[in-house]
Every structure is written in C-alpha cells, then in structure tokens.
Design an enzyme around this catalytic site. Structure first.
Site, PDB file in Angstrom:
ATOM      1  N   SER A 107      33.098  70.529 -26.689  1.00  0.00           N
ATOM      2  CA  SER A 107      32.785  69.341 -25.787  1.00  0.00           C
ATOM      3  C   SER A 107      31.154  69.908 -25.392  1.00  0.00           C
ATOM      4  O   SER A 107      30.782  71.032 -25.168  1.00  0.00           O
ATOM      5  CB  SER A 107      33.619  69.419 -24.469  1.00  0.00           C
ATOM      6  OG  SER A 107      33.142  68.639 -23.371  1.00  0.00           O
ATOM      7  N   THR A 118      39.209  63.930 -20.547  1.00  0.00           N
ATOM      8  CA  THR A 118      38.900  63.470 -21.727  1.00  0.00           C
ATOM      9  C   THR A 118      40.478  63.320 -22.438  1.00  0.00           C
ATOM     10  O   THR A 118      41.446  63.531 -22.270  1.00  0.00           O
ATOM     11  CB  THR A 118      37.732  64.214 -22.610  1.00  0.00           C
ATOM     12  OG1 THR A 118      37.329  63.729 -23.858  1.00  0.00           O
ATOM     13  CG2 THR A 118      38.190  65.476 -22.808  1.00  0.00           C
ATOM     14  N   LYS A 169      43.322  60.894 -20.053  1.00  0.00           N
ATOM     15  CA  LYS A 169      42.617  59.651 -19.392  1.00  0.00           C
ATOM     16  C   LYS A 169      43.753  58.873 -18.629  1.00  0.00           C
ATOM     17  O   LYS A 169      43.343  58.329 -17.490  1.00  0.00           O
ATOM     18  CB  LYS A 169      41.748  59.103 -20.080  1.00  0.00           C
ATOM     19  CG  LYS A 169      40.268  59.895 -20.275  1.00  0.00           C
ATOM     20  CD  LYS A 169      39.558  58.860 -21.097  1.00  0.00           C
ATOM     21  CE  LYS A 169      38.180  59.471 -21.410  1.00  0.00           C
ATOM     22  NZ  LYS A 169      37.186  58.638 -22.159  1.00  0.00           N
ATOM     23  N   ASN A 178      38.026  59.249 -16.292  1.00  0.00           N
ATOM     24  CA  ASN A 178      37.436  60.234 -16.838  1.00  0.00           C
ATOM     25  C   ASN A 178      36.873  61.057 -15.813  1.00  0.00           C
ATOM     26  O   ASN A 178      36.305  62.200 -16.386  1.00  0.00           O
ATOM     27  CB  ASN A 178      36.598  59.548 -17.898  1.00  0.00           C
ATOM     28  CG  ASN A 178      35.140  59.170 -17.039  1.00  0.00           C
ATOM     29  OD1 ASN A 178      35.042  58.635 -15.806  1.00  0.00           O
ATOM     30  ND2 ASN A 178      33.910  59.201 -17.717  1.00  0.00           N
ATOM     31  N   ASP A 238      32.694  55.749 -17.678  1.00  0.00           N
ATOM     32  CA  ASP A 238      32.377  55.483 -19.026  1.00  0.00           C
ATOM     33  C   ASP A 238      32.022  53.928 -18.861  1.00  0.00           C
ATOM     34  O   ASP A 238      30.938  53.518 -19.627  1.00  0.00           O
ATOM     35  CB  ASP A 238      33.520  55.375 -19.846  1.00  0.00           C
ATOM     36  CG  ASP A 238      33.840  56.997 -20.163  1.00  0.00           C
ATOM     37  OD1 ASP A 238      32.813  57.636 -20.318  1.00  0.00           O
ATOM     38  OD2 ASP A 238      34.993  57.290 -20.593  1.00  0.00           O
ATOM     39  N   GLY A 269      36.853  47.890 -31.294  1.00  0.00           N
ATOM     40  CA  GLY A 269      37.798  48.965 -30.886  1.00  0.00           C
ATOM     41  C   GLY A 269      38.166  48.474 -29.434  1.00  0.00           C
ATOM     42  O   GLY A 269      37.681  47.806 -28.695  1.00  0.00           O
TER      43      GLY A 269
HETATM   44  P1  NAP Z   1      41.059  55.583 -28.076  1.00  0.00           P
HETATM   45  O1  NAP Z   1      41.518  55.080 -26.842  1.00  0.00           O
HETATM   46  O2  NAP Z   1      41.985  56.470 -29.195  1.00  0.00           O
HETATM   47  O3  NAP Z   1      40.674  54.238 -29.073  1.00  0.00           O
HETATM   48  C1  NAP Z   1      40.213  54.392 -30.422  1.00  0.00           C
HETATM   49  C2  NAP Z   1      39.937  52.932 -30.813  1.00  0.00           C
HETATM   50  O4  NAP Z   1      39.473  53.070 -32.248  1.00  0.00           O
HETATM   51  C3  NAP Z   1      41.239  52.030 -31.038  1.00  0.00           C
HETATM   52  O5  NAP Z   1      40.725  50.813 -30.742  1.00  0.00           O
HETATM   53  C4  NAP Z   1      41.549  52.343 -32.412  1.00  0.00           C
HETATM   54  O6  NAP Z   1      42.156  51.075 -32.953  1.00  0.00           O
HETATM   55  C5  NAP Z   1      40.360  52.198 -33.080  1.00  0.00           C
HETATM   56  N1  NAP Z   1      40.535  53.343 -34.303  1.00  0.00           N
HETATM   57  C6  NAP Z   1      41.001  54.506 -34.400  1.00  0.00           C
HETATM   58  N2  NAP Z   1      40.788  55.028 -35.643  1.00  0.00           N
HETATM   59  C7  NAP Z   1      40.717  53.975 -36.416  1.00  0.00           C
HETATM   60  C8  NAP Z   1      40.430  54.057 -37.716  1.00  0.00           C
HETATM   61  N3  NAP Z   1      40.630  54.933 -38.660  1.00  0.00           N
HETATM   62  N4  NAP Z   1      39.803  52.594 -38.162  1.00  0.00           N
HETATM   63  C9  NAP Z   1      39.984  51.630 -37.410  1.00  0.00           C
HETATM   64  N5  NAP Z   1      40.088  51.648 -36.017  1.00  0.00           N
HETATM   65  C10 NAP Z   1      40.285  52.788 -35.541  1.00  0.00           C
HETATM   66  O7  NAP Z   1      39.761  56.543 -28.117  1.00  0.00           O
HETATM   67  P2  NAP Z   1      38.627  56.238 -26.842  1.00  0.00           P
HETATM   68  O8  NAP Z   1      38.870  57.266 -25.709  1.00  0.00           O
HETATM   69  O9  NAP Z   1      38.367  54.924 -26.684  1.00  0.00           O
HETATM   70  O10 NAP Z   1      37.286  56.938 -27.645  1.00  0.00           O
HETATM   71  C11 NAP Z   1      36.701  56.355 -29.058  1.00  0.00           C
HETATM   72  C12 NAP Z   1      35.367  56.833 -29.206  1.00  0.00           C
HETATM   73  O11 NAP Z   1      34.517  56.408 -28.199  1.00  0.00           O
HETATM   74  C13 NAP Z   1      35.380  58.358 -29.132  1.00  0.00           C
HETATM   75  O12 NAP Z   1      35.619  58.670 -30.614  1.00  0.00           O
HETATM   76  C14 NAP Z   1      34.038  58.547 -28.756  1.00  0.00           C
HETATM   77  O13 NAP Z   1      33.054  58.957 -29.737  1.00  0.00           O
HETATM   78  C15 NAP Z   1      33.689  57.419 -27.977  1.00  0.00           C
HETATM   79  N6  NAP Z   1      33.266  57.613 -26.632  1.00  0.00           N
HETATM   80  C16 NAP Z   1      31.981  57.859 -26.264  1.00  0.00           C
HETATM   81  C17 NAP Z   1      31.574  58.111 -24.895  1.00  0.00           C
HETATM   82  C18 NAP Z   1      30.213  58.799 -24.650  1.00  0.00           C
HETATM   83  O14 NAP Z   1      29.945  59.213 -23.674  1.00  0.00           O
HETATM   84  N7  NAP Z   1      29.229  58.578 -25.201  1.00  0.00           N
HETATM   85  C19 NAP Z   1      32.568  58.239 -24.039  1.00  0.00           C
HETATM   86  C20 NAP Z   1      34.004  58.142 -24.464  1.00  0.00           C
HETATM   87  C21 NAP Z   1      34.118  57.595 -25.636  1.00  0.00           C
HETATM   88  P3  NAP Z   1      44.047  50.721 -32.899  1.00  0.00           P
HETATM   89  O15 NAP Z   1      44.078  50.052 -31.852  1.00  0.00           O
HETATM   90  O16 NAP Z   1      44.333  50.003 -33.941  1.00  0.00           O
HETATM   91  O17 NAP Z   1      44.626  52.266 -32.856  1.00  0.00           O
END
Ligand code: NAP
Length: 542
Positions: free
Chosen positions: A272, A319, A323, A344, A360, A387
């Site tokens: 992180s 994280t 969350k 978060n 976020d 997503g």
């Molecule tokens: P999450 O709740 O687990 O959601 C992941 C999403 O991605 C779901 O919609 C999932 O689809 C989809 N997904 C996962 N694996 C996949 C695959 N192999 N093929 C197609 N779709 C897939 O995770 P999250 O908390 O939203 O975080 C997701 C990303 O956001 C992180 O990896 C991070 O890089 C980014 N993020 C960035 C920040 C920042 O400050 N820049 C902050 C938060 C998050 P399903 O519904 O089908 O499972």
C-alpha cells in the site's frame, strides 16, 4: 527516554560482518544499536567475538539464541552459548556491549552471567535483557512471563510472540498501553512477529520501549518502501522493517507517546502507498501523528472497537476486503457510505465513536471532471463505467451527483443492473464489440475493475477496438501507472488519466477529515508518482 533502533545482524560469516561498513556506520550514530545474533554467524569463536565487539564499542546487544527460540546453532550446548555472553560481558571496558540478551528459558545458567555482570563497575555494566519468544502463538500467561523476568533481575524485558491474527495481539496491546500497571518496574519491549504485528515495531516510541528491532537497509530498503514480505528473509525475525523506513517514513525519532495514530486496515496492505501518502502529508504540514499499515485477516469491527483506545487511533483508511463490513463499527454513516454501501475512511470522534465516509466517490469524479474541463464538466455527458464493485459504486454515485449519464458494463450482469437501478443509467452487454452501441457519444471511460493491475499487467478490460474514439480514458488503477488500457487508449489518440490523481485526492480528503487542515496535494502526488516510477523500474530490472 528516547527509543532507539537496534539493527539486527546475522545470517553470514563473522568475518564478513566485521568488514561490513553499514552496521558500523549506524553504530556510530546516536539512537542506534546493533544486535549481534551470534547463533546466526558462521565462523564465530572467542577471538572473532572480541573483534566484533570492538567494532561496535558500547553499541552492541549480544545474544546467542536457543534453537527452540529461533536460534540457528543446534550444535552449541547451553554452556557454550552462555559462555559467549559471559565472554562479551567480561570484554574490555570501552569495547563492551550495551546489553546481553539471555532467554528466560535459560534461567538455570543465569547465575554465572550475573556474576560476570556484577564484576563490572556500575558505569560499565551492560544491561541484562531477559527475553521470551513464541513463534506459534501468544501464551495465556504472558503477564506472568513478564513478572518472572523482572523477578529474575532483568534490566529490560523482551517478549516476542506470534498472534494468529491481528486481533489476537490484543493482550499485547493491553500490556503495552498500560505502562503504569501495578508491579511494572522494568522497561518492556513487546513485539508481535509477522506482518500483522508490524505496528508493535513502528509504534515502539509510543509505548516507551527502550529500543525496537529493524533490518539493515542494504541496497534494497528505501524511505518509501512499504513492508515487503518477500524481503523479510533478510531480517532476523519475521516482520522487521528496515531502519531507514523507521527513520524517514515513520519519523521514529520524532514520535511521541501522545501523537495521534492513523493507519490503513486491509488485506493485503504490504504494498500500500497510503503510509507514504499520509506520512508525507503529516511531515509536510508539521502535524504530530504517524500512519501505519494494519494487516487484518479477521474481523474489522472487533479491531476498530478493541484497538482504538490502546493505539490512540484517530483515523483509519479502509481497503479490500473490509470496506463493507467495517460500517458496523461506526455510529455515523455519511450519505456517500449509505449510497455506496462501503466506507474507505473512518474518523474517531471526541466521544470515542467512529464516523464513516467514502472519499473514493468525490476523488474519482473530481479527477475526471478536471480532465473533462473543470467544475460542471460532467453534467449531461455520457460516461462508460467498467465494473460494478466497490469503486464502481463510488464512481457511479459521484457521476450521478454531478449530473453525468451512466452506461454500465460489468462481467456479472446482475450487479450492473443493480447499479443501474440504484443510480440510473443503462447496462451494456459485457464482451460485446463495440463496447457501446453506435451513436452513443461517450465522453469518458472509467475503469474500476482490477484488470491490468500489478502483477497481471497484460490484462485490459477493453480491446483497442472497444475504446470509444475521442473519449477520455480514466483507469482508477495506479499500479502500474501506465496500464495496458491506457497504452491502448493513447495509441488510439484518446486523452488518458491514471489512478494517482484519484488516489491522492481520496487520501487528501481523509487527511482533511482527520486533521482539519488542507493536505499538501501536489507534494503528495509527486512523492507517490516518484515511488510508483521507482517500483516500475525495479520491476523492469527483475
Ligand atoms: P471489487 O469490489 O472487488 O470490484 C471489482 C470489480 O471488477 C467487479 O465489478 C468485478 O466484476 C470486476 N472484475 C474483477 N475481476 C474481473 C475479471 N477478471 N474480469 C472482469 N471483471 C472483473 O473491487 P473494488 O474495491 O471496486 O476495486 C477495483 C479496482 O479499483 C482496484 O483494483 C483498484 O485498482 C481500483 N481503485 C482505485 C482507487 C484509487 O484511489 N485510484 C480506489 C479504489 C479502487 P464482477 O461483479 O463480475 O465480480
């Protein structure tokens, strides 16, 4: 009393250590000690020990661990091990060790060591550390162990245990956070080994420890490096940070017991960038406070409720995967948390209860709006959201708040439909080509899936053909900075935005909620970007 950093050295030939400039240079600095782990040094005999002691005059802590407490020499008898410690104590006045560390389990051999200690003039007598190590768990009678060590004449008591989970370290925290407990007379070093126990090392000054243990930095360690489980083998115990991380990232020598503590709660948290982001902000603004990672495999609600007081927690970033669950620990949920179903950011209020926020959402749309032309730029524009997980919900909430129109594409259609039902918008077919039907003028694409994130950097949520021509492409991923999606978009002539702006903005808002002061955003962005570029170079070189 200032808490020192004791750099532990071992796992090499005694002659090699004698010649190593790094521990010698450290020993010459105030605030540093060097632990000589005799059981981990090959080629050690009496004369070699004498030479080593002379290299670190008055600055060494000498120990020779039993095999059942992590020692590396099965071939040494107890007499031989304790013989080394006794020889160290009898070493010449100026060159002698600062302390000798003997396991409590070797108490039957203590009288001879004590005789050697008592033969030294008081001003020249090394401290006696009585230590206890448990690599399997946390014994129920830890307090009794501490008292026994004191009763046997320890000048310093050292307890190192291995909680199965972060929450299992609670007895240790209770012991550490009540220094005025009845009967407590001797300085205490209490450590939880492993990554989940990192806070016991990083926050040692808070607990009045005489010193904590750290690894040498060598070439690998750097001020910005987070704890790296892959590197842990270079230390002498699981979970040791490098001294350089302690000094620069965690402001070890500046920490005061009354400083507020902040941290990130998650699993994993080893890579992180939040400690770098927030500790930079605290340093730049000159505010007291330190921000540490808390690896948490178990229940975040118990952690938040049980560790807040003892650790002096004021704020937590939360994280994956906590969350959603963490909301149960909070007395107040913001509108964004209620709408997104995830928090978060946790802020501790005056009465000790917690308030939950989701930074976020605004961070994602602030970054996007700026790229699209500034305040109000989202109104009436169509955004393709990839997503529908936590970050997807936060982005959808923010986009709707600013008047944007949503097209939602997600692997699991049901989740996309739920999001569309909640925030408005249309679901587009997953896997279809093109990604959006003709005639839909898409102003921006926002990727909130982890596709393309380190280490699977070859993945992309869209092919080049699926990227709508002319759209701003915003990837919320920031590791790596240049994801495959962003490379494809740039090749197609689309303006791109990486995830650092969002990461810095969500952290800046957290900082402002916790401290009431503006975060140094541009400095934080530069430090985070610099660290990510360094990591990318290291990756390339591998
Ligand atoms: P999450 O709740 O687990 O959601 C992941 C999403 O991605 C779901 O919609 C999932 O689809 C989809 N997904 C996962 N694996 C996949 C695959 N192999 N093929 C197609 N779709 C897939 O995770 P999250 O908390 O939203 O975080 C997701 C990303 O956001 C992180 O990896 C991070 O890089 C980014 N993020 C960035 C920040 C920042 O400050 N820049 C902050 C938060 C998050 P399903 O519904 O089908 O499972």
């Amino acid at each position: 009393m200032e808490t020192k950093i004791c750099v532990a050295v071992g796992r090499r030939a005694a002659a090699e250590l004698e010649a190593d400039a790094e521990p010698r240079a450290l020993a010459a600095r105030p605030g540093f000690l060097v632990e000589l782990r005799l059981d981990l040094l090959s080629g050690l005999d009496g004369p070699a020990l004498d030479r080593l002691l002379a290299r670190f005059p008055g600055k060494s802590i000498v120990t020779c661990r039993r095999p059942d407490e992590g020692g590396g020499r099965e071939d040494l008898s107890d007499d031989e091990r304790l013989g080394f410690l006794t020889r160290a104590v009898r070493h010449g006045a100026k060159n002698g060790p600062a302390a000798v560390d003997c396991e409590l389990r070797s108490r039957d051999r203590l009288p001879e060591l004590r005789r050697a200690l008592d033969s030294r003039p008081p001003a020249d007598r090394p401290l006696l550390v009585l230590s206890f190590h448990d690599f399997q768990g946390v014994p129920a009678n830890l307090e009794t162990v501490r008292r026994n060590a004191e009763a046997l004449g320890a000048d310093v008591v050292k307890l190192a245990v291995t909680p199965a989970t972060a929450c299992a370290a609670r007895p240790l925290l209770e012991m550490l956070s009540s220094p005025a407990a009845p009967g407590r007379r001797r300085p205490l070093i209490a450590l939880a080994m492993g990554e989940a126990g990192l806070w016991t090392r990083l926050l040692a000054p808070r607990f009045g420890a005489p010193w904590t243990y750290a690894r040498l930095a060598g070439n690998a360690g750097d001020a910005g490096d987070a704890y790296d489980a892959d590197d842990a083998a270079t230390g002498t115990a699981p979970g040791q940070p490098t001294y350089r991380e302690l000094e620069t990232l965690y402001r070890f020598f500046e920490q005061r017991p009354e400083w507020p503590v902040y941290g990130v709660l998650g699993n994993p948290v080893g890579h992180s960038l939040s400690p770098l982001l927030h500790n930079t902000a605290l340093r730049e603004t000159g505010l007291p406070g330190v921000y540490v990672p808390f690896l948490l495999e178990d229940d975040p609600v118990s952690f938040v409720r049980d560790f807040g007081d003892g650790l002096g927690l004021r704020g937590l970033s939360v994280t994956i995967p906590h969350k959603e669950r963490v909301r149960e620990a909070c007395a107040e949920l913001s509108a964004a948390v209620r709408e997104c179903g995830a928090a978060n950011t946790l802020t501790r209020r005056e009465d000790g209860s917690w308030a939950a926020e989701n930074t976020d959402a605004t961070a994602a749309v602030d970054a996007l709006e700026e790229k699209l032309g500034g305040a109000g730029a989202l109104r009436g524009r169509t955004i393709l959201l990839l997503g529908a997980g936590g970050a997807g919900k936060a982005a959808a909430f923010g986009i709707r708040e600013r008047g944007g129109e949503l097209l939602i594409r997600n692997r699991t259609r049901r989740r996309a439909e739920e999001l569309a039902a909640k925030f408005g918008g249309e679901v587009v077919e997953y896997g279809a080509l093109p990604a959006v039907p003709a005639g839909r003028g898409v102003a921006a694409v926002v990727n909130t899936t982890p596709l393309g994130m380190y280490p699977k950097t070859d993945a992309s949520p869209l092919t080049a053909a699926q990227i709508p021509a002319g759209a701003v492409v915003f990837d919320t991923i920031y590791n790596p900075l240049q994801t495959k999606l962003l490379k494809l978009a740039a090749e197609k002539g689309c303006p791109t935005l990486d995830g650092t702006a969002m990461f810095v903005a969500q952290g800046a808002r957290q900082f402002e909620l916790w401290t009431g002061q503006a975060a140094p955003r541009s400095k934080s962005a530069a430090v985070v970007r610099n660290e990510l570029e360094k990591r990318a170079k290291r990756e390339e070189a591998r």
